[in-house]
Motif scaffolding. Sequence first.
Motif, PDB file in Angstrom:
ATOM      1  N   ASP A  50       0.868  -1.181   0.000  1.00 17.99           N
ATOM      2  CA  ASP A  50       0.000   0.000   0.000  1.00 17.99           C
ATOM      3  C   ASP A  50       0.906   1.233   0.000  1.00 17.99           C
ATOM      4  O   ASP A  50       1.910   1.250   0.721  1.00 17.99           O
ATOM      5  CB  ASP A  50      -0.868   0.069   1.252  1.00 17.99           C
ATOM      6  CG  ASP A  50      -1.736  -1.155   1.449  1.00 17.99           C
ATOM      7  OD1 ASP A  50      -1.990  -1.867   0.467  1.00 17.99           O
ATOM      8  OD2 ASP A  50      -2.150  -1.401   2.597  1.00 17.99           O
ATOM      9  N   TYR A  51       0.540   2.246  -0.764  1.00 15.90           N
ATOM     10  CA  TYR A  51       1.328   3.481  -0.745  1.00 15.90           C
ATOM     11  C   TYR A  51       0.537   4.621  -1.360  1.00 15.90           C
ATOM     12  O   TYR A  51      -0.482   4.405  -2.038  1.00 15.90           O
ATOM     13  CB  TYR A  51       2.649   3.299  -1.507  1.00 15.90           C
ATOM     14  CG  TYR A  51       2.517   3.023  -2.984  1.00 15.90           C
ATOM     15  CD1 TYR A  51       2.577   4.056  -3.926  1.00 15.90           C
ATOM     16  CD2 TYR A  51       2.358   1.717  -3.453  1.00 15.90           C
ATOM     17  CE1 TYR A  51       2.478   3.792  -5.283  1.00 15.90           C
ATOM     18  CE2 TYR A  51       2.248   1.441  -4.815  1.00 15.90           C
ATOM     19  CZ  TYR A  51       2.312   2.477  -5.726  1.00 15.90           C
ATOM     20  OH  TYR A  51       2.202   2.222  -7.073  1.00 15.90           O
ATOM     21  N   ALA A  52       1.004   5.814  -1.124  1.00 13.81           N
ATOM     22  CA  ALA A  52       0.470   7.007  -1.783  1.00 13.81           C
ATOM     23  C   ALA A  52       1.569   7.596  -2.653  1.00 13.81           C
ATOM     24  O   ALA A  52       2.746   7.571  -2.290  1.00 13.81           O
ATOM     25  CB  ALA A  52      -0.001   8.028  -0.752  1.00 13.81           C
ATOM     26  N   THR A  53       1.174   8.094  -3.820  1.00 13.78           N
ATOM     27  CA  THR A  53       2.125   8.733  -4.725  1.00 13.78           C
ATOM     28  C   THR A  53       1.684  10.153  -5.019  1.00 13.78           C
ATOM     29  O   THR A  53       0.483  10.448  -5.077  1.00 13.78           O
ATOM     30  CB  THR A  53       2.252   7.951  -6.050  1.00 13.78           C
ATOM     31  OG1 THR A  53       3.076   8.697  -6.966  1.00 13.78           O
ATOM     32  CG2 THR A  53       0.905   7.731  -6.700  1.00 13.78           C
ATOM     33  N   LYS A  54       2.647  11.033  -5.215  1.00 13.26           N
ATOM     34  CA  LYS A  54       2.366  12.414  -5.622  1.00 13.26           C
ATOM     35  C   LYS A  54       2.486  12.577  -7.134  1.00 13.26           C
ATOM     36  O   LYS A  54       2.377  13.684  -7.652  1.00 13.26           O
ATOM     37  CB  LYS A  54       3.324  13.370  -4.907  1.00 13.26           C
ATOM     38  CG  LYS A  54       3.119  13.433  -3.400  1.00 13.26           C
ATOM     39  CD  LYS A  54       4.151  14.302  -2.711  1.00 13.26           C
ATOM     40  CE  LYS A  54       5.494  13.610  -2.626  1.00 13.26           C
ATOM     41  NZ  LYS A  54       6.486  14.380  -1.825  1.00 13.26           N
ATOM     42  N   ASN A  55       2.728  11.462  -7.835  1.00 10.32           N
ATOM     43  CA  ASN A  55       2.951  11.511  -9.279  1.00 10.32           C
ATOM     44  C   ASN A  55       2.067  10.484  -9.975  1.00 10.32           C
ATOM     45  O   ASN A  55       2.499   9.754 -10.851  1.00 10.32           O
ATOM     46  CB  ASN A  55       4.424  11.238  -9.595  1.00 10.32           C
ATOM     47  CG  ASN A  55       4.797  11.655 -11.010  1.00 10.32           C
ATOM     48  OD1 ASN A  55       4.156  12.519 -11.597  1.00 10.32           O
ATOM     49  ND2 ASN A  55       5.828  11.037 -11.545  1.00 10.32           N
TER      50      ASN A  55
END
Length: 388
Positions: free
Chosen positions: A167-172
């Motif tokens: 699981d992760y969040a990306t700014k791109n």
Amino acid sequence: MKSKKLFPLSLLLNVLLLIGLFYIVSQTDFAAEAKKNYGPAGKEGTEISTIYSSSDKESIPESNLGITMEIQGESLVLAANKPGKLSFDSLVENSVVVRSTYQRFNPESKVYIEGVDYTVDYANGEISRTPDSSIPDYSKHVLYGKKDFDHREYPDYSNHSYFIWVDYATKNGARLALPNDQSKYLSNSRQKLESGEPLSIVSYGNSITAGGEASSTDLRFQYLYGNYLKSIFPKAKVTIEDVSISGYSSSEGIKWWDTYIGKTTPDLVLVGWGMNDHNIGSNTPEQYKKNLIELVGMIKERKNAEVIIYSTFPPNHEWHYGSHSMELFAEAAKQAALEANCAYVDVYSTWMKVLERKDQSSLLGNNINHPNDFGHWLYEQAFEAMSF
């Protein structure tokens, strides 16, 4: 006079408030927040499947990067200390959670520890095993590094025991599937979904469509898509039935029509062949295209149903039995849909977009030609991008 004295004090308080808010945001531990909101892996709590989210998903143009979004349950295999790439870079600090099962709510799931089991390159979107990691070492896989391999020479070539799920969040972030309008081919299906009339969806294809390597029925792409349709059409009454023929090509799909799809009563048929057609000694792209057109004609004539043809992805490029020309079969599927006057879903392009960063083995349950749970989600993303 009194208001003039209060103004500097008010300004000072506002500045202090802003500083405090900035500090709180900068110190947010996304992993801890995920654990708080959804419960720890293996413990009682809210189940999570893979999620693609953004601030405004419907308004994201394909070329627009820089969207902050979340991915849940992306698969990786990690060999020795070599980094594995996620689908996106520019990860949000502290947003990464790595576990041993695709679904969080699983009594057998283990959450790995950053700095102990793995390290994260947040800028480049990469994860690596540590020297003493408890994450399985993919360099010990029986097929690791093998060229032109024949899977029949190995008793167990599955990747399942090597996967980690991230699981992760990306700014791109960006779309993984291009939006496409197929409304002129699926008007009857839409009418049933909107009105609440029963809509029977039948899937007809090979072992991928039959759910090969998905860990449960509800995680197979057509069932994910059925749930998606129910979420956007509140009155929808959708049923899913699969009558696929594992291990065979579109030629057998025609030959064995009566035994399989002939016994069903669909309103909408998902036609998904191609992987076995692509094998050495099987159909050419031209024959595959003819077969698809014939299948669509049979479905329309005998079942009076609407049809979606969908392409597939390239198998492991080191597998001996692949012709390694899936781009030709994907184009053949697209052209077949145009000539047969039916809808088309481009799974191939979605998969290839992900492969711009990821290795094939991280997506293949059998390390040959079956998608894992994340791969089935990629299929569903391609379907979800279709408007009608």
